[in-house]
Design a protein around this motif. Structure first.
Motif, PDB file in Angstrom:
ATOM      1  N   MET A 187      18.414  36.513  62.162  1.00 34.84           N
ATOM      2  CA  MET A 187      17.884  36.728  60.815  1.00 34.84           C
ATOM      3  C   MET A 187      18.624  37.870  60.129  1.00 34.84           C
ATOM      4  N   ALA A 188      18.857  38.949  60.867  1.00 33.47           N
ATOM      5  CA  ALA A 188      19.561  40.103  60.306  1.00 33.47           C
ATOM      6  C   ALA A 188      20.972  39.718  59.857  1.00 33.47           C
ATOM      7  N   ASP A 189      21.641  38.869  60.620  1.00 33.44           N
ATOM      8  CA  ASP A 189      22.988  38.422  60.238  1.00 33.44           C
ATOM      9  C   ASP A 189      22.959  37.665  58.911  1.00 33.44           C
ATOM     10  N   SER A 190      21.970  36.773  58.761  1.00 30.31           N
ATOM     11  CA  SER A 190      21.863  36.000  57.518  1.00 30.31           C
ATOM     12  C   SER A 190      21.553  36.902  56.333  1.00 30.31           C
ATOM     13  N   VAL A 191      20.680  37.877  56.542  1.00 30.40           N
ATOM     14  CA  VAL A 191      20.341  38.819  55.470  1.00 30.40           C
ATOM     15  C   VAL A 191      21.560  39.637  55.077  1.00 30.40           C
ATOM     16  N   ARG A 192      22.372  40.006  56.064  1.00 32.01           N
ATOM     17  CA  ARG A 192      23.567  40.814  55.785  1.00 32.01           C
ATOM     18  C   ARG A 192      24.536  40.046  54.881  1.00 32.01           C
ATOM     19  N   GLN A 217       9.428  52.932  47.410  1.00 30.04           N
ATOM     20  CA  GLN A 217      10.024  54.127  47.993  1.00 30.04           C
ATOM     21  C   GLN A 217       9.394  54.458  49.342  1.00 30.04           C
ATOM     22  N   LYS A 218       8.077  54.298  49.472  1.00 32.09           N
ATOM     23  CA  LYS A 218       7.405  54.560  50.748  1.00 32.09           C
ATOM     24  C   LYS A 218       7.877  53.593  51.823  1.00 32.09           C
ATOM     25  N   CYS A 219       8.073  52.326  51.437  1.00 35.84           N
ATOM     26  CA  CYS A 219       8.588  51.345  52.404  1.00 35.84           C
ATOM     27  C   CYS A 219      10.006  51.725  52.838  1.00 35.84           C
ATOM     28  N   ARG A 220      10.818  52.143  51.882  1.00 38.19           N
ATOM     29  CA  ARG A 220      12.200  52.526  52.191  1.00 38.19           C
ATOM     30  C   ARG A 220      12.213  53.718  53.158  1.00 38.19           C
ATOM     31  N   GLU A 221      11.375  54.698  52.900  1.00 46.98           N
ATOM     32  CA  GLU A 221      11.326  55.872  53.772  1.00 46.98           C
ATOM     33  C   GLU A 221      10.837  55.515  55.169  1.00 46.98           C
ATOM     34  N   GLU A 222       9.851  54.616  55.243  1.00 42.56           N
ATOM     35  CA  GLU A 222       9.321  54.215  56.545  1.00 42.56           C
ATOM     36  C   GLU A 222      10.389  53.505  57.375  1.00 42.56           C
ATOM     37  N   ILE A 223      11.127  52.600  56.750  1.00 48.16           N
ATOM     38  CA  ILE A 223      12.141  51.829  57.478  1.00 48.16           C
ATOM     39  C   ILE A 223      13.333  52.706  57.858  1.00 48.16           C
ATOM     40  N   ARG A 224      13.705  53.614  56.974  1.00 47.52           N
ATOM     41  CA  ARG A 224      14.799  54.538  57.320  1.00 47.52           C
ATOM     42  C   ARG A 224      14.427  55.399  58.516  1.00 47.52           C
ATOM     43  N   ALA A 225      13.171  55.852  58.580  1.00 42.70           N
ATOM     44  CA  ALA A 225      12.718  56.666  59.710  1.00 42.70           C
ATOM     45  C   ALA A 225      12.749  55.872  61.008  1.00 42.70           C
ATOM     46  N   GLY A 283      20.495  53.551  63.725  1.00 43.56           N
ATOM     47  CA  GLY A 283      20.721  52.118  63.911  1.00 43.56           C
ATOM     48  C   GLY A 283      21.061  51.438  62.599  1.00 43.56           C
ATOM     49  N   THR A 284      21.508  50.224  62.687  1.00 48.24           N
ATOM     50  CA  THR A 284      21.932  49.503  61.490  1.00 48.24           C
ATOM     51  C   THR A 284      21.100  48.263  61.219  1.00 48.24           C
TER      52      THR A 284
END
Length: 438
Positions: free
Chosen positions: A161-166, A344-352, A357-358
């Motif tokens: 899934m990550a490959d397709s999203v990329r 923004q809260k979702c972005r911060e949560e996922i970055r943490a 990692g990528t």
């Protein structure tokens, strides 16, 4: 007999034939009119305890739904008529639309069949798969497909899934340099189809990068649009009228293109299995995917799925698996874009979570409660499937004492339920409901 007498005899015979045909036609018209009259009277008696918006004796609510967006009309009427109201597709056909959780519990606690009146419209396209089946055959097919959703099979899919999203994100990186805005739904649909082909069918479709590879997406869009139009137009409920119409011809052509796509996927997999030496040999290399499980599925009698059943399940899974997913993701992006503080809260949560990692992994999925909350909230506001329908196999009595006889069509309106103010305070507000969920 002279020429004049012969012509007069022929004209008289032809006149008698025309009179007979006219009389026969009028008789059929009278019988049909009588049938429709009594059908309408029966429906009026059925729904007499369920107040609803006024309807035309012939058109039903067709004109009201043509004037505005269908979902908005339904929600506005749902606010005026608590629990349920009858929707008239014509003066002679109506469904009771319910959007109260207690009403739904009563109906969903039974095993009434799907309303074939509408679900049959899908059969020329996706056949008789899980979406259209009922009863023992449904349970049999569901049992055969259950192994495809085991955690051990699903876990490796996250990387695919990550490959397709990329691939999709790389496309957007280029497109955003050309325009400050993007129409994302088509790209998300292609990404979802690409993901499905990789995960469920172990097939590299390249549909995101090859522009001529999205004919299946186009066929799906056409079918969806045509089916909605057919549901709303009562005359098109008649198979003969519909198949003779321009829309019926377009539906057959797009269904043919979709079937060609599906047949190609199945054919390639069968060839692959033969080359690899069968399912046992493939299993030594990787987990069986959805299509493998379909091909090796056996009923209690030891029978395999027929080619017709196989294609129906593949068509159902390909449509339901990618179209609803694409719709859900697109509305999620819309919801976040219109609520930047939550984005923004979702972005911060996922970055943490990602750290250095990528890519998201299976283990990460349980570590993002706020993002999960926003996803569920977006699905509440914009459910990919807005309603489902049932035909009552026996009488039904609701908690408030109102009842319906057997044979009545009932629609569970999910979209209206999710905007029911008695269930969701300020149902149109994403941020208020998200806080409420938390």
């Amino acid at each position: 007999m002279g020429p004049g007498l012969g012509s007069a005899w022929l004209l008289g015979d032809l006149s008698s034939l025309l009179q007979t045909l006219l009389l026969f036609g009028l008789l059929l018209l009278l019988l049909k009119g009588t049938q429709l009259y009594w059908r309408r009277q029966r429906l009026l008696r059925t729904f007499q305890s369920f107040p609803g918006p006024p309807s035309h004796w012939l058109y039903g609510h067709l004109l009201e739904y043509q004037k505005a967006e269908e979902l908005k009309v339904t929600v506005s009427w749902a606010h005026k008529f608590p629990c349920a109201f009858p929707r008239w597709f014509s003066g002679f056909m109506a469904f009771l639309q319910i959007y109260d959780p207690d009403y739904m519990k009563v109906l969903l606690g039974r095993s009434d069949p799907k309303a074939n009146l509408f679900y049959r419209f899908l059969v020329p396209w996706i056949g008789e798969g899980l979406l259209n089946l009922n009863g023992p055959v449904w349970f049999q097919h569901r049992r055969l497909l259950t192994p495809a959703f085991h955690h051990d099979i699903l876990k490796p899919y996250v990387a695919l899934m990550a490959d397709s999203v990329r691939v999709m994100l790389n496309k957007w990186e280029e497109l955003i340099t050309q325009s400050p805005s993007l129409e994302v739904f088509e790209d998300i649909s292609l990404m979802a189809l690409d993901t499905l082909m990789k995960c469920a069918f172990s097939h590299e479709s390249n549909c995101q990068t090859e522009r001529n590879a999205d004919c299946y997406i186009q066929a799906v869009w056409e079918q969806g649009t045509l089916i909605v139009a057919r549901v709303r137009y009562a005359l098109y409920h008649n198979d003969l009228i519909y198949w003779l119409s321009p829309q019926g011809y377009q539906a057959r052509q797009s269904a043919r293109r979709a079937h060609e796509h599906t047949d190609k996927v199945i054919r390639k997999r069968k060839e692959y299995l033969q080359q690899e030496g069968g399912l046992e040999a493939v299993l030594k290399k990787r987990h069986l995917d959805f299509l493998d499980i379909l091909l090796c599925a056996k009923t209690e009698n030891g029978d395999s799925l027929s080619d017709k059943e196989l294609r129906a399940e593949v068509d159902t899974f390909m449509f339901e698996g990618h179209d609803t997913t694409a719709s859900g993701i697109s509305w999620l992006f819309y919801s976040l874009a219109t609520n930047p503080e939550h984005q923004q809260k979702c972005r911060e949560e996922i970055r943490a979570i990602l750290g250095d990692g990528t890519s998201i992994t299976w283990e990460h999925l349980s570590q993002m409660p706020y993002t999960t909350m926003c996803i569920k909230e977006s699905l509440r506001l914009y459910p990919p499937v807005s309603n489902i329908s049932r035909e009552l196999s026996k009488p039904l009595t609701f908690p408030d004492g109102r009842s319906l006889p057997a044979g009545t069509f009932v629609t569970i309106h999910i979209h209206a339920l999710h905007r029911n103010p008695s269930v969701w305070p300020e149902p149109e507000e994403l941020h208020r409901a998200a806080v409420c969920h938390g």
